[in-house]
Design a protein around this motif. Structure first.
Motif, PDB file in Angstrom:
ATOM      1  N   ARG A   1       0.815  -1.220   0.000  1.00  0.00           N
ATOM      2  CA  ARG A   1       0.000   0.000   0.000  1.00  0.00           C
ATOM      3  C   ARG A   1       0.849   1.271   0.000  1.00  0.00           C
ATOM      4  O   ARG A   1       0.354   2.336  -0.355  1.00  0.00           O
ATOM      5  CB  ARG A   1      -0.950   0.004   1.200  1.00  0.00           C
ATOM      6  CG  ARG A   1      -1.997  -1.108   1.144  1.00  0.00           C
ATOM      7  CD  ARG A   1      -2.933  -1.035   2.344  1.00  0.00           C
ATOM      8  NE  ARG A   1      -3.890  -2.124   2.328  1.00  0.00           N
ATOM      9  CZ  ARG A   1      -5.049  -2.106   1.674  1.00  0.00           C
ATOM     10  NH1 ARG A   1      -5.373  -1.020   0.982  1.00  0.00           N
ATOM     11  NH2 ARG A   1      -5.867  -3.136   1.708  1.00  0.00           N
TER      12      ARG A   1
ATOM     13  N   SER B   1      -2.530  -6.638  -6.957  1.00  0.00           N
ATOM     14  CA  SER B   1      -2.750  -5.281  -6.451  1.00  0.00           C
ATOM     15  C   SER B   1      -2.412  -4.232  -7.499  1.00  0.00           C
ATOM     16  O   SER B   1      -3.138  -3.250  -7.663  1.00  0.00           O
ATOM     17  CB  SER B   1      -1.885  -5.070  -5.201  1.00  0.00           C
ATOM     18  OG  SER B   1      -2.035  -3.762  -4.700  1.00  0.00           O
TER      19      SER B   1
ATOM     20  N   ARG C   1       2.378   0.796  -4.683  1.00  0.00           N
ATOM     21  CA  ARG C   1       2.049  -0.462  -5.366  1.00  0.00           C
ATOM     22  C   ARG C   1       2.969  -0.724  -6.546  1.00  0.00           C
ATOM     23  O   ARG C   1       3.284  -1.882  -6.850  1.00  0.00           O
ATOM     24  CB  ARG C   1       0.590  -0.435  -5.816  1.00  0.00           C
ATOM     25  CG  ARG C   1      -0.379  -0.325  -4.650  1.00  0.00           C
ATOM     26  CD  ARG C   1      -1.821  -0.339  -5.099  1.00  0.00           C
ATOM     27  NE  ARG C   1      -2.711  -0.019  -4.001  1.00  0.00           N
ATOM     28  CZ  ARG C   1      -3.237  -0.925  -3.160  1.00  0.00           C
ATOM     29  NH1 ARG C   1      -2.938  -2.202  -3.321  1.00  0.00           N
ATOM     30  NH2 ARG C   1      -4.045  -0.558  -2.185  1.00  0.00           N
TER      31      ARG C   1
END
Length: 397
Positions: A78, A122, A81
């Motif tokens: 986070r 992600s 990314r």
């Protein structure tokens, strides 16, 4: 009816999704990190146990370290990314090379595969298209390297499955979000177009009446001053009508169930037009309860008559009479507005819809209900607008 059903069908995407998403999103984000950490610890422990049982010695140390590094990057994704994904790809590539050169167990192992899968998923889900494609492509290169360097095809197959699952897991919510945005934009555009049509129909009609009355007052001021007061009273009445119509539009925006014009108002519309324009003959269906018609059909018929009469005022001042005919056939309603003005080239161009939105708005209204619209000169003289709207038979017993 189709417009109403379509709006109801997208309510979940437009309203429920954005409302529930911000509530569920943080909960999922708070849970998924510990879950990934627990799964990563279990995978690394099992991997070390299996390598120690098969190879013996300290061969498990390198694979465990590489897997721990990849999983740590996945837990820290986070922060950035893109760069965590790039770092994960670097760890996987380095693991392949070192394992090949030092004759260690084939890499990427399960730990590296798990961490890299989370990083790729992600990145594909969140990053802009180009970086997301670059990360996905880098993952595919790692899979190809695993197949080329590993002596056991199972290692390459494991990495291929992990990469494919990561791309699918990242792409699915991305496509769903894009679909939701597209649906929201379509709904917003539909609402804007409906508001534009409603404002055009109301403002254009009533402002045209005010302009015509003002022109009459200017002429009377020079030729018949005694009638000027009456003309000014007419302008005041037309302005009041415009204000009332604008308030109805505002009421319609606040509550769509209120403020919709109905066929009962055609008599008053025709009367007001006849006060300062050519005579209008109104023909409505006999022995037909028009209150049973769907409200969107009645509103569309009213707006077509209103816009057509406004066009007569603007572009056909020579017209002596106008005929408004509304007929009901099996499964459809037809409205025709015809005048008897003599043909003129300029009128043909302007009445054809160039330079304005009246005809465009009428066509959009009619086609939204699945109907058809024809507008053009009549044989000999005059102009006509004919619209046919489907009306389900079940709406009219």
């Amino acid at each position: 009816m189709r417009v109403r059903e379509w709006r109801a069908g997208v309510a979940a995407d437009v309203v429920i999704g954005p409302v529930i998403g911000p509530v569920i999103g943080p909960v999922i984000g708070a849970v998924i990190g510990p879950v990934i950490g627990a799964v990563a610890a279990a995978v690394l422990a099992f991997y070390c146990y299996r390598i120690n049982a098969s190879w013996g010695g300290a061969y498990w140390v390198f694979g465990c370290a590489a897997g721990a590094a990849a999983c740590a990057l996945a837990l820290a994704r986070r922060r950035s990314r893109l760069w965590t994904a790039v770092a994960g790809l670097g760890v996987a590539a380095a693991a392949i090379v070192v394992a090949r050169v030092a004759h260690l167990p084939a890499e990427p192992g399960p730990g590296v595969t798990l961490g890299l899968s989370v990083l790729v998923a992600s990145a594909v889900r969140v990053l802009p298209p180009r970086p997301a494609c670059a990360v996905a492509g880098g993952g595919l290169v790692v899979v190809a390297g695993a197949f080329a360097a590993a002596s056991q095809p199972a290692v390459g197959a494991m990495n291929a499955v992990g990469w494919a699952g990561a791309v699918a897991a990242g792409l699915s919510p991305r496509l769903l979000a894009a679909r939701r945005r597209a649906v929201e934009e379509r709904v917003r555009r539909s609402e804007r177009m409906e508001l534009a049509r409603e404002l055009h129909d109301v403002v254009a009609h009533h402002v045209t009446c005010v302009v015509l009355q003002a022109q009459t007052a200017r002429l009377l001021a020079h030729k018949q001053p005694d009638r000027l007061a009456t003309s000014l009273a007419d302008i005041e009445a037309a302005g009041s009508d415009a204000l009332a119509a604008t308030r109805r539009v505002v009421g319609l925006l606040r509550d769509p169930a209120r403020g919709l014009p109905a066929l009962d108002g055609l008599d008053e519309l025709v009367r007001r037009f006849g006060d300062h324009g050519p005579a209008v003959r109104l023909r409505l269906p006999k022995d037909e309860d028009t209150s049973l018609w769907p409200p969107e059909v009645a509103t569309t018929v009213y707006r077509i008559v209103q816009e057509s009469l406004t066009n007569v005022s603007r572009h056909a001042p020579q017209a002596r009479s106008v005929t408004v005919t509304v007929t009901r056939a099996r499964g459809s309603v037809t409205v025709e507005v015809a005048d008897d003005a003599p043909p003129a080239p300029a009128r043909r161009l302007r009445r054809g819809g160039h330079g304005g939105y009246g005809l465009v708005g009428m066509r959009e209204r009619v086609e939204a209900l699945g109907g058809t619209l024809r507008a053009g000169p009549r044989p000999g003289a005059g102009w006509s607008v004919v619209a046919t709207l489907p009306v389900p038979a079940r709406e009219h017993p």
